[in-house]
Design an enzyme around this catalytic site. Structure first.
Site, PDB file in Angstrom:
ATOM      1  N   LYS A  68       0.848  -1.210   0.000  1.00 22.71           N
ATOM      2  CA  LYS A  68       0.000   0.000   0.000  1.00 22.71           C
ATOM      3  C   LYS A  68       0.878   1.251   0.000  1.00 22.71           C
ATOM      4  O   LYS A  68       0.653   2.184  -0.767  1.00 22.71           O
ATOM      5  CB  LYS A  68      -0.882   0.014   1.238  1.00 22.71           C
ATOM      6  CG  LYS A  68      -1.546   1.353   1.514  1.00 22.71           C
ATOM      7  CD  LYS A  68      -2.415   1.365   2.753  1.00 22.71           C
ATOM      8  CE  LYS A  68      -1.652   1.545   4.029  1.00 22.71           C
ATOM      9  NZ  LYS A  68      -1.279   2.917   4.377  1.00 22.71           N
ATOM     10  N   ASN A  69       1.925   1.245   0.833  1.00 19.57           N
ATOM     11  CA  ASN A  69       2.724   2.465   1.016  1.00 19.57           C
ATOM     12  C   ASN A  69       3.742   2.690  -0.080  1.00 19.57           C
ATOM     13  O   ASN A  69       4.495   3.659  -0.040  1.00 19.57           O
ATOM     14  CB  ASN A  69       3.392   2.452   2.401  1.00 19.57           C
ATOM     15  CG  ASN A  69       2.352   2.621   3.494  1.00 19.57           C
ATOM     16  OD1 ASN A  69       1.192   2.935   3.229  1.00 19.57           O
ATOM     17  ND2 ASN A  69       2.756   2.373   4.727  1.00 19.57           N
ATOM     18  N   ARG A 127       1.043  14.356  13.210  1.00 16.36           N
ATOM     19  CA  ARG A 127       1.414  14.152  11.803  1.00 16.36           C
ATOM     20  C   ARG A 127       1.654  15.472  11.048  1.00 16.36           C
ATOM     21  O   ARG A 127       1.033  15.759  10.049  1.00 16.36           O
ATOM     22  CB  ARG A 127       0.360  13.323  11.065  1.00 16.36           C
ATOM     23  CG  ARG A 127      -0.128  12.076  11.755  1.00 16.36           C
ATOM     24  CD  ARG A 127       0.874  10.941  11.769  1.00 16.36           C
ATOM     25  NE  ARG A 127       1.230  10.426  10.479  1.00 16.36           N
ATOM     26  CZ  ARG A 127       0.578   9.438   9.844  1.00 16.36           C
ATOM     27  NH1 ARG A 127      -0.504   8.938  10.383  1.00 16.36           N
ATOM     28  NH2 ARG A 127       0.977   9.011   8.673  1.00 16.36           N
ATOM     29  N   ILE A 181       8.502   6.690  16.862  1.00 16.85           N
ATOM     30  CA  ILE A 181       8.127   7.406  15.639  1.00 16.85           C
ATOM     31  C   ILE A 181       6.885   8.271  15.835  1.00 16.85           C
ATOM     32  O   ILE A 181       6.864   9.443  15.473  1.00 16.85           O
ATOM     33  CB  ILE A 181       7.908   6.408  14.472  1.00 16.85           C
ATOM     34  CG1 ILE A 181       9.147   5.534  14.261  1.00 16.85           C
ATOM     35  CG2 ILE A 181       7.502   7.147  13.205  1.00 16.85           C
ATOM     36  CD1 ILE A 181      10.385   6.300  13.785  1.00 16.85           C
ATOM     37  N   CYS A 208      -4.210  12.443  13.185  1.00 14.05           N
ATOM     38  CA  CYS A 208      -4.969  11.189  13.093  1.00 14.05           C
ATOM     39  C   CYS A 208      -4.789  10.460  14.429  1.00 14.05           C
ATOM     40  O   CYS A 208      -4.154  10.963  15.360  1.00 14.05           O
ATOM     41  CB  CYS A 208      -4.486  10.339  11.919  1.00 14.05           C
ATOM     42  SG  CYS A 208      -2.928   9.542  12.218  1.00 14.05           S
ATOM     43  N   ARG A 245      -8.606  -0.409   4.857  1.00 14.28           N
ATOM     44  CA  ARG A 245      -7.789   0.587   4.155  1.00 14.28           C
ATOM     45  C   ARG A 245      -6.472  -0.015   3.698  1.00 14.28           C
ATOM     46  O   ARG A 245      -5.899   0.416   2.714  1.00 14.28           O
ATOM     47  CB  ARG A 245      -7.491   1.768   5.095  1.00 14.28           C
ATOM     48  CG  ARG A 245      -8.700   2.577   5.478  1.00 14.28           C
ATOM     49  CD  ARG A 245      -8.299   3.809   6.230  1.00 14.28           C
ATOM     50  NE  ARG A 245      -7.240   4.531   5.522  1.00 14.28           N
ATOM     51  CZ  ARG A 245      -6.652   5.620   6.008  1.00 14.28           C
ATOM     52  NH1 ARG A 245      -6.993   6.077   7.194  1.00 14.28           N
ATOM     53  NH2 ARG A 245      -5.716   6.234   5.324  1.00 14.28           N
ATOM     54  N   ASP A 260       5.051   0.468  11.902  1.00 15.05           N
ATOM     55  CA  ASP A 260       3.825  -0.153  11.376  1.00 15.05           C
ATOM     56  C   ASP A 260       3.681  -1.610  11.785  1.00 15.05           C
ATOM     57  O   ASP A 260       2.663  -2.223  11.490  1.00 15.05           O
ATOM     58  CB  ASP A 260       3.775  -0.050   9.847  1.00 15.05           C
ATOM     59  CG  ASP A 260       3.543   1.369   9.405  1.00 15.05           C
ATOM     60  OD1 ASP A 260       3.672   1.644   8.198  1.00 15.05           O
ATOM     61  OD2 ASP A 260       3.260   2.219  10.256  1.00 15.05           O
ATOM     62  N   ARG A 315      -4.249  10.609   4.494  1.00 12.87           N
ATOM     63  CA  ARG A 315      -3.150  11.567   4.564  1.00 12.87           C
ATOM     64  C   ARG A 315      -2.205  11.462   3.387  1.00 12.87           C
ATOM     65  O   ARG A 315      -1.559  12.443   3.005  1.00 12.87           O
ATOM     66  CB  ARG A 315      -2.322  11.355   5.830  1.00 12.87           C
ATOM     67  CG  ARG A 315      -3.076  11.057   7.086  1.00 12.87           C
ATOM     68  CD  ARG A 315      -2.111  10.805   8.196  1.00 12.87           C
ATOM     69  NE  ARG A 315      -0.977  11.684   8.070  1.00 12.87           N
ATOM     70  CZ  ARG A 315      -1.003  12.977   8.358  1.00 12.87           C
ATOM     71  NH1 ARG A 315      -2.117  13.525   8.761  1.00 12.87           N
ATOM     72  NH2 ARG A 315       0.068  13.707   8.206  1.00 12.87           N
TER      73      ARG A 315
HETATM   74  C1  EPZ Z   1       4.503   6.875   6.266  1.00  8.00           C
HETATM   75  O1  EPZ Z   1       3.783   7.920   6.897  1.00  8.00           O
HETATM   76  C2  EPZ Z   1       3.545   5.692   6.190  1.00  8.00           C
HETATM   77  N1  EPZ Z   1       2.394   6.036   5.366  1.00  8.00           N
HETATM   78  C3  EPZ Z   1       3.089   5.294   7.597  1.00  8.00           C
HETATM   79  O2  EPZ Z   1       2.273   4.139   7.469  1.00  8.00           O
HETATM   80  C4  EPZ Z   1       4.324   4.945   8.410  1.00  8.00           C
HETATM   81  O3  EPZ Z   1       3.931   4.652   9.736  1.00  8.00           O
HETATM   82  C5  EPZ Z   1       5.309   6.129   8.416  1.00  8.00           C
HETATM   83  O4  EPZ Z   1       5.639   6.494   7.054  1.00  8.00           O
HETATM   84  C6  EPZ Z   1       6.607   5.800   9.148  1.00  8.00           C
HETATM   85  O5  EPZ Z   1       7.203   4.698   8.551  1.00  8.00           O
HETATM   86  C7  EPZ Z   1       2.506   5.966   4.013  1.00  8.00           C
HETATM   87  O6  EPZ Z   1       3.555   5.644   3.479  1.00  8.00           O
HETATM   88  C8  EPZ Z   1       1.278   6.299   3.226  1.00  8.00           C
HETATM   89  P1  EPZ Z   1       6.789  10.142   8.324  1.00  8.00           P
HETATM   90  P2  EPZ Z   1       4.411   9.428   6.922  1.00  8.00           P
HETATM   91  O7  EPZ Z   1       6.701  11.399   7.545  1.00  8.00           O
HETATM   92  O8  EPZ Z   1       5.089   9.687   5.638  1.00  8.00           O
HETATM   93  C9  EPZ Z   1       7.193  13.307  11.804  1.00  8.00           C
HETATM   94  C10 EPZ Z   1       0.389   2.805   7.788  1.00  8.00           C
HETATM   95  O9  EPZ Z   1      -0.080   2.264   8.794  1.00  8.00           O
HETATM   96  N2  EPZ Z   1       7.101  14.308  10.730  1.00  8.00           N
HETATM   97  O10 EPZ Z   1       7.973   9.243   8.156  1.00  8.00           O
HETATM   98  O11 EPZ Z   1       3.357  10.335   7.381  1.00  8.00           O
HETATM   99  C11 EPZ Z   1       5.845  12.649  12.064  1.00  8.00           C
HETATM  100  O12 EPZ Z   1       5.080  13.413  12.951  1.00  8.00           O
HETATM  101  C12 EPZ Z   1       0.905   4.223   7.863  1.00  8.00           C
HETATM  102  O13 EPZ Z   1       0.496   2.249   6.658  1.00  8.00           O
HETATM  103  C13 EPZ Z   1       7.286  15.651  11.029  1.00  8.00           C
HETATM  104  O14 EPZ Z   1       7.511  16.016  12.177  1.00  8.00           O
HETATM  105  O15 EPZ Z   1       5.501   9.249   8.082  1.00  8.00           O
HETATM  106  C14 EPZ Z   1       6.215  11.333  12.661  1.00  8.00           C
HETATM  107  O16 EPZ Z   1       6.457  11.492  14.044  1.00  8.00           O
HETATM  108  C15 EPZ Z   1       0.700   4.821   9.251  1.00  8.00           C
HETATM  109  N3  EPZ Z   1       7.186  16.570  10.043  1.00  8.00           N
HETATM  110  C16 EPZ Z   1       7.521  10.994  11.965  1.00  8.00           C
HETATM  111  O17 EPZ Z   1       8.023  12.229  11.401  1.00  8.00           O
HETATM  112  C17 EPZ Z   1       6.928  16.207   8.729  1.00  8.00           C
HETATM  113  O18 EPZ Z   1       6.874  17.102   7.855  1.00  8.00           O
HETATM  114  C18 EPZ Z   1       7.367   9.968  10.858  1.00  8.00           C
HETATM  115  O19 EPZ Z   1       6.575  10.522   9.868  1.00  8.00           O
HETATM  116  C19 EPZ Z   1       6.751  14.842   8.445  1.00  8.00           C
HETATM  117  C20 EPZ Z   1       6.845  13.905   9.452  1.00  8.00           C
END
Ligand code: EPZ
Length: 421
Positions: free
Chosen positions: A22-23, A123, A330, A118, A400, A308, A94
């Protein structure tokens, strides 16, 4: 709202086919905005989130058509007629925010709703926005939307050092840089396999990217990208999720198309807990013949243990011998499954970012509430081992990201059925 009814206690035996990730599919679909040609994606999973991304692209004017009878090959293309991504779609998923970089790079403007928080955390998207500003984008916020404009001559290359290896920020900036003028360096970039899948897709479309698979991506912008045909990688989180399901039941299942190399830390952690995972050319076999024992793990960016997989492994460790310490590094609120597991007799205490799990010989079925995608699967893992009946409510969260989970589990002997509400 549908629910799952599970009667636990049966060891899982049989085979499950792992679908496309999915991701990976979501960012690769967004990459379809980067070219007027057709981008064809194979091995796409049949999931609600994929359908949501399809509707989002369609309202941008870009058609997403089935290019195979099973619907797992999609052909994406068409002129962009609208550069706004509306709140009612972005708030549902998202990953919609991943259209920002491509729209800005291809058209020079975009109005994308902020995703909001969420169940698992706030996020924020500040890293996406700061990186795009370094590439020359002018960004303002109003009414919950990001208004972004590229300079007349388009985005330009930049040296961007991400303070955190954000997956989404890496993906948005990688796609924007592919069409920017000049060289972009993305340092401290995310290294998840889904990033490499996206980078290889962009290269197939004519992008010039080096450092794929490393934490430093260098992109030489090009004027145009062309169509390509790209396969989505197998879903490593789906693979790890079913591995936990097999392990908690004491069974042995074969996960066709499963890929152990993408699951490094998960394999090592599961092996420590007493779960055997072996890879052969067609997939992965998971079995657990002896007892489970408690272990400690922390969630980290790839190649560390993936967040995840945290809920699913926590569920497994509820019935391990001894205690486990789990630290979620995370997301700030990814323990929503804990009170639900405790309703089933688990003994888990949360202190800030850490949870201590004291193993118990067995769990008992109960009605529980799914809160997010991966927590939903964690509750299913617990229900497969619990005595009596478990009702997992709000399985729309699960739909989802997991295709036909109840069918795949039932085919391996689980007593599980979907109850339409
Ligand atoms: C991706 O989300 C995945 N989603 C998530 O999977 C996954 O948990 C996550 O990466 C971490 O591996 C998709 O790929 C669609 P991040 P993403 O940006 O991109 C902080 C699932 O269950 N952050 O790596 O949103 C954030 O708050 C989903 O399939 C900032 O502070 O994750 C978090 O604490 C859930 N500022 C950390 O980084 C930003 O601009 C990780 O977020 C962006 C992120």
């Amino acid at each position: 709202m549908d629910k799952f009814r599970i009667r636990g206690g049966r060891p899982l035996e049989g085979a499950i086919t792992i679908g496309g990730a999915k991701n990976a599919a979501l960012p690769l679909m967004a990459a379809g905005l980067l070219t007027a040609d057709r981008l064809v994606l194979a091995n796409v999973p049949l999931l609600d989130d994929i359908r949501t991304m399809g509707s989002l692209l369609a309202q941008h004017g870009v058609a997403v058509e089935k290019a195979s009878n099973d619907g797992r090959t999609l052909s994406i293309g068409g002129p962009i007629t609208n550069t706004e991504a509306p709140y009612d779609i972005v708030r549902k998923m998202r990953a919609s925010f991943l259209v920002l970089g491509p729209l800005l790079a291809r058209i020079g403007e975009a109005r994308v709703s902020l995703p909001g928080g969420c169940a698992i955390g706030a996020r924020p998207v500040d890293l996406h926005l700061k990186g795009l500003e370094q590439m020359g984008a002018e960004i303002t916020l109003d009414a919950g939307y990001v208004n972004a404009k590229a300079p007349n001559q388009g985005l330009h290359g930049a040296t961007i050092v991400l303070p955190f290896p954000s997956v989404g920020a890496t993906e948005n900036l990688l796609m924007a840089a592919a069409l920017a003028d000049g060289q972009t360096t993305l340092a401290n970039a995310a290294r998840e396999p889904e990033i490499a899948n996206l980078a290889e897709c962009l290269v197939a479309m004519g992008a010039r990217i080096t450092g794929i698979g490393s934490d430093t991506l260098t992109i030489e912008g090009v004027k145009k990208l062309h169509g390509a045909t790209v396969a989505i990688i197998p879903d490593r989180i789906e693979t790890g999720s079913y591995a936990c399901a097999a392990a908690i039941t004491g069974g042995s299942i074969r996960l066709n198309n499963g890929c152990i190399t993408h699951l490094g830390a998960v394999v090592r952690t599961l092996a420590e807990a007493g779960v055997d995972i072996t890879q052969d050319k067609g997939g992965v076999t998971v079995s657990r013949r002896n007892g489970l024992h408690g272990i400690d793990f922390i969630t980290e960016p790839y190649p560390g243990f993936p967040t995840d997989m945290q809920a699913q492994l926590m569920a497994l460790l509820c019935v391990a011998e001894g205690a486990s310490m789990i630290t979620e590094n995370i997301f700030e609120d990814r323990f929503m499954h804990v009170p639900e597991l405790n309703r089933m007799g688990a003994r888990i205490n949360v202190h800030g970012a850490s949870a201590i799990v004291r193993g118990t010989p067995h769990l008992s079925g109960a009605p529980v509430m799914a809160s997010d995608l991966r927590a939903s699967f964690g509750l299913i893992v617990a229900g497969l081992a619990a005595s009596g009946e478990t009702i997992v409510n709000r399985v729309y969260h699960l739909d989802r990201g997991y295709e036909a989970a109840e069918e795949k589990l039932a085919a391996c002997g689980a007593n599980i059925e979907r109850v339409a509400a």
